[in-house]
Write a protein that holds these residues in place. Structure first.
Motif, PDB file in Angstrom:
ATOM      1  N   LEU A 277       0.831  -1.208   0.000  1.00 57.42           N
ATOM      2  CA  LEU A 277       0.000   0.000   0.000  1.00 57.42           C
ATOM      3  C   LEU A 277       0.867   1.260   0.000  1.00 57.42           C
ATOM      4  CD1 LEU A 277      -2.827  -1.037   2.489  1.00 57.42           C
ATOM      5  CD2 LEU A 277      -2.974  -0.819   0.006  1.00 57.42           C
ATOM      6  N   LYS A 278       1.985   1.225   0.708  1.00 58.93           N
ATOM      7  CA  LYS A 278       2.909   2.364   0.705  1.00 58.93           C
ATOM      8  C   LYS A 278       3.477   2.578  -0.692  1.00 58.93           C
ATOM      9  CE  LYS A 278       6.906   4.244   3.150  1.00 58.93           C
ATOM     10  NZ  LYS A 278       7.925   3.986   4.207  1.00 58.93           N
ATOM     11  N   GLN A 279       3.824   1.500  -1.370  1.00 62.79           N
ATOM     12  CA  GLN A 279       4.317   1.609  -2.739  1.00 62.79           C
ATOM     13  C   GLN A 279       3.220   2.091  -3.676  1.00 62.79           C
ATOM     14  OE1 GLN A 279       5.721  -2.415  -3.287  1.00 62.79           O
ATOM     15  NE2 GLN A 279       7.837  -1.863  -2.806  1.00 62.79           N
ATOM     16  N   ASN A 280       1.987   1.700  -3.387  1.00 64.03           N
ATOM     17  CA  ASN A 280       0.872   2.154  -4.207  1.00 64.03           C
ATOM     18  C   ASN A 280       0.683   3.662  -4.071  1.00 64.03           C
ATOM     19  OD1 ASN A 280      -1.378   1.803  -5.940  1.00 64.03           O
ATOM     20  ND2 ASN A 280      -2.762   1.805  -4.196  1.00 64.03           N
ATOM     21  N   VAL A 281       0.889   4.202  -2.864  1.00 65.50           N
ATOM     22  CA  VAL A 281       0.814   5.660  -2.670  1.00 65.50           C
ATOM     23  C   VAL A 281       1.886   6.344  -3.514  1.00 65.50           C
ATOM     24  CG1 VAL A 281       1.131   7.517  -0.995  1.00 65.50           C
ATOM     25  CG2 VAL A 281      -0.203   5.504  -0.369  1.00 65.50           C
ATOM     26  N   ALA A 282       3.097   5.793  -3.486  1.00 68.30           N
ATOM     27  CA  ALA A 282       4.179   6.374  -4.291  1.00 68.30           C
ATOM     28  C   ALA A 282       3.858   6.278  -5.779  1.00 68.30           C
ATOM     29  CB  ALA A 282       5.494   5.658  -3.983  1.00 68.30           C
ATOM     30  N   MET A 283       3.230   5.182  -6.186  1.00 66.17           N
ATOM     31  CA  MET A 283       2.840   5.013  -7.580  1.00 66.17           C
ATOM     32  C   MET A 283       1.814   6.070  -7.998  1.00 66.17           C
ATOM     33  SD  MET A 283       2.939   3.049 -10.411  1.00 66.17           S
ATOM     34  CE  MET A 283       3.298   1.338 -10.104  1.00 66.17           C
ATOM     35  N   LYS A 284       0.856   6.350  -7.124  1.00 65.97           N
ATOM     36  CA  LYS A 284      -0.154   7.367  -7.427  1.00 65.97           C
ATOM     37  C   LYS A 284       0.484   8.747  -7.583  1.00 65.97           C
ATOM     38  CE  LYS A 284      -3.834   4.681  -7.106  1.00 65.97           C
ATOM     39  NZ  LYS A 284      -4.730   4.415  -8.264  1.00 65.97           N
ATOM     40  N   LYS A 339      -5.499  10.091  -2.550  1.00 66.65           N
ATOM     41  CA  LYS A 339      -6.093  10.170  -1.206  1.00 66.65           C
ATOM     42  C   LYS A 339      -6.672   8.826  -0.780  1.00 66.65           C
ATOM     43  CE  LYS A 339      -7.184  15.098  -1.213  1.00 66.65           C
ATOM     44  NZ  LYS A 339      -6.309  15.399  -0.064  1.00 66.65           N
ATOM     45  N   GLN A 340      -7.271   8.105  -1.716  1.00 71.80           N
ATOM     46  CA  GLN A 340      -7.815   6.783  -1.414  1.00 71.80           C
ATOM     47  C   GLN A 340      -6.697   5.824  -1.001  1.00 71.80           C
ATOM     48  OE1 GLN A 340     -10.002   5.057  -4.629  1.00 71.80           O
ATOM     49  NE2 GLN A 340     -10.224   3.080  -3.651  1.00 71.80           N
ATOM     50  N   ALA A 341      -5.578   5.862  -1.732  1.00 72.76           N
ATOM     51  CA  ALA A 341      -4.451   5.003  -1.392  1.00 72.76           C
ATOM     52  C   ALA A 341      -3.874   5.352  -0.026  1.00 72.76           C
ATOM     53  CB  ALA A 341      -3.377   5.111  -2.472  1.00 72.76           C
ATOM     54  N   GLN A 342      -3.813   6.642   0.317  1.00 74.99           N
ATOM     55  CA  GLN A 342      -3.292   7.059   1.625  1.00 74.99           C
ATOM     56  C   GLN A 342      -4.206   6.586   2.752  1.00 74.99           C
ATOM     57  OE1 GLN A 342      -2.996  11.289   0.855  1.00 74.99           O
ATOM     58  NE2 GLN A 342      -0.788  11.158   0.445  1.00 74.99           N
ATOM     59  N   VAL A 343      -5.524   6.645   2.530  1.00 74.18           N
ATOM     60  CA  VAL A 343      -6.469   6.164   3.549  1.00 74.18           C
ATOM     61  C   VAL A 343      -6.287   4.663   3.775  1.00 74.18           C
ATOM     62  CG1 VAL A 343      -8.910   5.770   4.054  1.00 74.18           C
ATOM     63  CG2 VAL A 343      -8.162   7.990   3.175  1.00 74.18           C
ATOM     64  N   GLN A 344      -6.128   3.894   2.698  1.00 73.05           N
ATOM     65  CA  GLN A 344      -5.914   2.447   2.829  1.00 73.05           C
ATOM     66  C   GLN A 344      -4.629   2.139   3.591  1.00 73.05           C
ATOM     67  OE1 GLN A 344      -6.111   1.388  -1.368  1.00 73.05           O
ATOM     68  NE2 GLN A 344      -8.114   0.439  -1.079  1.00 73.05           N
ATOM     69  N   TYR A 345      -3.583   2.927   3.340  1.00 78.87           N
ATOM     70  CA  TYR A 345      -2.314   2.733   4.038  1.00 78.87           C
ATOM     71  C   TYR A 345      -2.471   3.003   5.534  1.00 78.87           C
ATOM     72  CZ  TYR A 345       2.507   3.605   5.494  1.00 78.87           C
ATOM     73  OH  TYR A 345       3.705   3.597   6.165  1.00 78.87           O
ATOM     74  N   ASN A 346      -3.182   4.067   5.886  1.00 75.89           N
ATOM     75  CA  ASN A 346      -3.403   4.389   7.310  1.00 75.89           C
ATOM     76  C   ASN A 346      -4.286   3.344   7.980  1.00 75.89           C
ATOM     77  OD1 ASN A 346      -1.869   6.748   7.107  1.00 75.89           O
ATOM     78  ND2 ASN A 346      -3.626   7.966   6.460  1.00 75.89           N
ATOM     79  N   GLU A 347      -5.268   2.831   7.233  1.00 73.96           N
ATOM     80  CA  GLU A 347      -6.115   1.769   7.789  1.00 73.96           C
ATOM     81  C   GLU A 347      -5.287   0.525   8.123  1.00 73.96           C
ATOM     82  OE1 GLU A 347      -9.028   1.071   4.824  1.00 73.96           O
ATOM     83  OE2 GLU A 347     -10.371   2.677   5.477  1.00 73.96           O
ATOM     84  N   MET A 348      -4.356   0.183   7.243  1.00 71.88           N
ATOM     85  CA  MET A 348      -3.553  -1.010   7.455  1.00 71.88           C
ATOM     86  C   MET A 348      -2.683  -0.882   8.699  1.00 71.88           C
ATOM     87  SD  MET A 348      -3.265  -4.010   6.212  1.00 71.88           S
ATOM     88  CE  MET A 348      -3.945  -3.853   4.568  1.00 71.88           C
ATOM     89  N   LYS A 349      -2.184   0.297   8.993  1.00 74.71           N
ATOM     90  CA  LYS A 349      -1.385   0.506  10.199  1.00 74.71           C
ATOM     91  C   LYS A 349      -2.230   0.278  11.450  1.00 74.71           C
ATOM     92  CE  LYS A 349       0.260   4.609   9.139  1.00 74.71           C
ATOM     93  NZ  LYS A 349       1.059   5.848   9.215  1.00 74.71           N
ATOM     94  N   LEU A 350      -3.486   0.697  11.415  1.00 73.13           N
ATOM     95  CA  LEU A 350      -4.380   0.450  12.558  1.00 73.13           C
ATOM     96  C   LEU A 350      -4.695  -1.043  12.683  1.00 73.13           C
ATOM     97  CD1 LEU A 350      -6.851   3.464  12.166  1.00 73.13           C
ATOM     98  CD2 LEU A 350      -4.970   3.236  13.792  1.00 73.13           C
ATOM     99  N   HIS A 351      -4.872  -1.703  11.547  1.00 67.21           N
ATOM    100  CA  HIS A 351      -5.110  -3.153  11.576  1.00 67.21           C
ATOM    101  C   HIS A 351      -3.946  -3.876  12.225  1.00 67.21           C
ATOM    102  CE1 HIS A 351      -8.882  -3.114   9.575  1.00 67.21           C
ATOM    103  NE2 HIS A 351      -8.426  -2.764   8.378  1.00 67.21           N
TER     104      HIS A 351
END
Length: 456
Positions: A277-284, A339-351
């Motif tokens: 997901l972090k790489q996906n943010v960089a890709m976006k 923004k969607q990718a960043q939200v998914q990345y933050n969600e994963m950290k909480l998980h």
């Protein structure tokens, strides 16, 4: 500590020898296997493991496919066009109208086109994402192995429990027959009633269904173990140890357990997904970076009238092109995608935080259960000792007529129940330790697979 094992080839050859011997002779040959050998065979021959390994290979090919996008792509094209009716142009010259047909009957075009990306940030980033996907599939394969090891352990311990239960019931059955014969002899000399003879005979009959059920349990346990090992069901297998023998080596397990969750497969998988997901943010973010590509064309063309393959004169031409694509406006789709990718990345950290808490709780619960099961084994062992002593006393008392058959039968049932409880406690302990090993992702069990692979 794991024992030194024979190579998979030796075990497989022994199994094949057992099959061929069984097919060529009426005498069935049994393959005696340890728990470690069962795990070794399962890790090599189980279809689930083979599929997991093939998935790793598939993703590796996928990465090479992405890397191939960095190299020039060369295409060849060939086109032919035949005019059915030529285009007509009407012209007025010197006060006269004239009709002129334009074009030709045959048009040939053929050539090569080479394209290559020069600056392609998203393509470069996708290569590192392919590496991460390979790690994800490797971890998935590792999780499959850990799960299979636990299943083999459970099946092997289940086989040992079924055999121990059968032996206890068989002992109970033999004692019941001996006592029934003894009462029959007493009845023949007039020192026992017919009711005692009938009751002792009924007790023998009551044990027979339980004994038959225990035999079925052994067959089912062996069948499950052979399925997990990917072994032919025609092969006869047998465990090389018993639950009582395993008790001697199982103490001290809790003292050696380290509360290290770094090897837990769920946590490792979640960390890999977080990295993706972090790489996906960089890709976006790279979607705003311009891309540059180059193109080279080498072609031949021919225009002629008449038959198709007549008067073909190919004339070469070539060109080089450089293209630059600069993203300017896309209606906000790139921004919202980021923004969607960043939200998914933050969600994963909480998980991950929640998963760590859950895993720690599971480890605490598993250790607590193991400690209780250790105490249960000690209590059950003492119960077996007392029940055997009580039954021995009652047996002698019955033989000299100082105790009734009912008293003797009660002592037999108590002895049988205590032994079954003892073996059940050992089984529960071994299963709990296997579950905890799987939870912690202990690599020791996977050394069997690594050794077998290296030797192979």
């Amino acid at each position: 500590m794991l024992m030194a094992l024979p190579t998979l080839t030796c075990v497989a050859q022994e199994a094949m020898a057992a099959i061929s011997t069984e097919q060529s002779s009426d005498v069935a040959t049994k393959l005696v296997l340890s728990r470690e050998q069962c795990i070794e065979i399962a890790l090599q021959d189980n279809p689930t493991i083979k599929v997991a390994d093939m998935e790793v290979k598939r993703v590796d090919y996928s990465k090479k496919e992405v890397i191939a996008g960095l190299f020039p792509a060369i295409d060849f094209s060939l086109a032919y066009q035949r005019a059915i009716e030529l285009q007509t142009i009407n012209m007025s010259m010197g006060g006269q109208d004239m009709s002129i047909k334009m074009g030709s009957d045959n048009t040939w075009n053929l050539g090569f086109t080479a394209t290559m990306p020069i600056v392609a940030p998203q393509l470069w980033k996708s290569i590192s994402m392919s590496d991460t996907q390979i790690l994800a599939n490797v971890e998935a394969a590792r999780a499959s192995r850990l799960d299979l090891i636990d299943q083999v352990n459970q099946a092997y311990y289940g086989l040992l429990l079924a055999e121990a239960s059968y032996n206890v019931l068989k002992q109970n059955y033999d004692n019941a027959k001996i006592n029934a014969d003894l009462i029959q002899k007493k009845f023949d000399v007039g020192t026992a009633s017919e009711y005692d003879v009938l009751r002792s005979s009924v007790q023998v009959k009551n044990v027979e269904p339980e004994l038959l059920q225990a035999e079925i349990g052994i067959k089912q346990a062996k069948l499950l173990l052979k399925i997990l090992m990917g072994m032919d069901v025609a092969v006869e297998i047998e465990a090389n140890t018993t639950l009582k023998e395993m008790q001697q080596d199982m103490y001290g397990y809790v003292m050696g357990v380290e509360r290290d969750l770094s090897q837990n497969t769920d946590l490792r998988t979640l960390d890999i997904q977080t990295k993706q997901l972090k790489q996906n943010v960089a890709m976006k973010k790279l979607a705003w970076v311009p891309t540059i590509g180059a193109q080279f064309n080498l072609a031949w063309s021919s225009i002629s009238n008449g038959p198709v393959f007549k008067n073909i004169n190919l004339h070469p031409y070539s060109n080089v092109a450089l293209s630059v694509a600069v993203p300017i406006f896309s209606g906000g789709s790139k921004l919202f995608g980021l923004k969607q990718a960043q939200v998914q990345y933050n969600e994963m950290k909480l998980h991950r935080e929640n998963l760590v808490r859950s895993l720690n709780m599971q480890v605490d619960l598993a250790l607590d259960n193991i400690n209780k099961e250790i105490k249960q084994i000690e209590t059950s062992a003492e119960g077996v000792r007392q029940a055997e002593k009580a039954h021995s006393i009652m047996q002698k008392s019955f033989e000299i007529g100082a105790a009734t058959y009912l008293d003797l039968r009660d002592s037999e049932l108590a002895n049988t129940a205590s032994q079954l409880a003892y073996y059940q406690a050992i089984y529960n302990y071994l299963c709990s330790t296997s579950k905890l090993d799987t939870l912690l992702g202990k690599e020791d069990t996977l050394n069997i697979y690594k050794n077998a692979t290296t030797e192979k």
